[in-house]
Design a protein around this motif. Sequence first.
Motif, short mmCIF file in Angstrom:
data_model
loop_
_atom_site.label_atom_id
_atom_site.label_comp_id
_atom_site.label_asym_id
_atom_site.label_seq_id
_atom_site.Cartn_x
_atom_site.Cartn_y
_atom_site.Cartn_z
N ALA A 130 67.90 26.92 30.99
CA ALA A 130 67.91 28.76 31.18
C ALA A 130 66.12 29.26 31.24
CB ALA A 130 67.89 29.08 29.57
N ASN A 131 65.48 27.83 32.08
CA ASN A 131 64.07 28.49 32.07
C ASN A 131 64.40 28.49 34.16
OD1 ASN A 131 63.71 30.13 30.13
ND2 ASN A 131 62.60 28.06 29.10
N PHE A 132 65.27 27.40 34.23
CA PHE A 132 65.71 26.67 35.63
C PHE A 132 64.39 27.92 36.67
CE2 PHE A 132 66.83 24.85 39.93
CZ PHE A 132 66.26 23.62 39.52
N HIS A 133 65.41 28.81 37.21
CA HIS A 133 65.11 29.77 37.57
C HIS A 133 63.70 30.24 37.61
CE1 HIS A 133 67.44 31.49 34.34
NE2 HIS A 133 66.59 33.02 34.73
N LEU A 134 63.25 30.40 36.62
CA LEU A 134 61.93 30.87 36.64
C LEU A 134 60.78 29.80 36.88
CD1 LEU A 134 62.54 33.11 32.59
CD2 LEU A 134 61.65 34.30 35.02
N VAL A 135 61.25 28.79 36.30
CA VAL A 135 60.68 27.73 36.87
C VAL A 135 60.19 27.53 38.55
CG1 VAL A 135 59.84 25.06 36.33
CG2 VAL A 135 60.12 26.31 34.46
N PHE A 136 61.38 27.11 39.04
CA PHE A 136 61.66 27.02 40.45
C PHE A 136 61.21 28.47 41.37
CE2 PHE A 136 63.74 28.18 44.15
CZ PHE A 136 63.49 27.41 44.74
N LEU A 137 60.72 29.39 40.54
CA LEU A 137 60.40 30.65 41.09
C LEU A 137 58.62 30.80 41.13
CD1 LEU A 137 62.36 33.80 41.12
CD2 LEU A 137 62.51 32.75 42.69
N SER A 138 58.18 29.99 39.61
CA SER A 138 56.82 30.09 39.87
C SER A 138 56.20 29.13 40.61
CB SER A 138 56.73 30.06 38.35
OG SER A 138 56.87 30.94 37.99
N HIS A 139 56.71 27.78 41.04
CA HIS A 139 56.45 26.64 41.88
C HIS A 139 56.00 27.26 43.58
CE1 HIS A 139 56.97 23.94 38.19
NE2 HIS A 139 56.31 24.49 38.08
N LEU A 140 57.51 28.25 43.76
CA LEU A 140 57.82 28.56 44.89
C LEU A 140 56.73 29.53 45.71
CD1 LEU A 140 59.18 28.46 47.28
CD2 LEU A 140 60.60 30.86 46.50
#
Length: 235
Positions: A130-140
Amino acid sequence: MTYDVEAVVLSRQPYSDNCFILNLYTREEGRVAVFLRNNARRSSAGLARLHPLALVRFTLDGTGRMPRVKKSESLIPLNAIPFDPVKSCLAMFLAEMLYLILKEHCAESSLYNFIKDSVCFLDTAEDSLANFHLVFLSHLAVYLGISPNLEQEGMLDLREGYTRTSVPFHGDYMDIQSTSLWRRIMACDYTTMGELRMTREDRAQLLRGVIKYFQLQMPEIRDVKSLSVITQLFD
């Protein structure tokens, strides 16, 4: 002249009845567009392999104005992303974001490795995403050098990239609750992201704020077509 590249597929756009333009982010050259002709030797299964976020090794012919695909093979076969509806939706959304963000981005091995490792995690993950895309964008954002400063409590000024205690005059800000959630997301990695619980509304509001932040930091980013799908994905 032929040469090999290792790539993440960002999009496949029809060019004619049997031709496509592939947009790739490659380890060797950064963002590139290549020409793919679909002929009798390339089966429909081969085309299906070129889905969003596919990891592929291409042999390219660089003699024309646009490199042409001579051969392609899976770099790392993905067994879940093309078939799992949740993972395929996440891949579609993140591939679109990368397509919009990395338009003129040059080759950078650390960024390529981050994207590749993230795709591999998404494909094999069994826990909540559920939070994968948010973590991805934050690290990006960190890799792109545009990560906001969220050290202080308050609301995030989306134009300036730091928190403040009063509403900015321009009105582009993230409210205190979403800012706090983004601070917690930025402290997560893929192994700990499941510990952060939030409602669908909270997640959708945070995602809209994160995308608005990217758009203000990188004005060339247009509207995200898959946003409406991804905000409805998780309860």
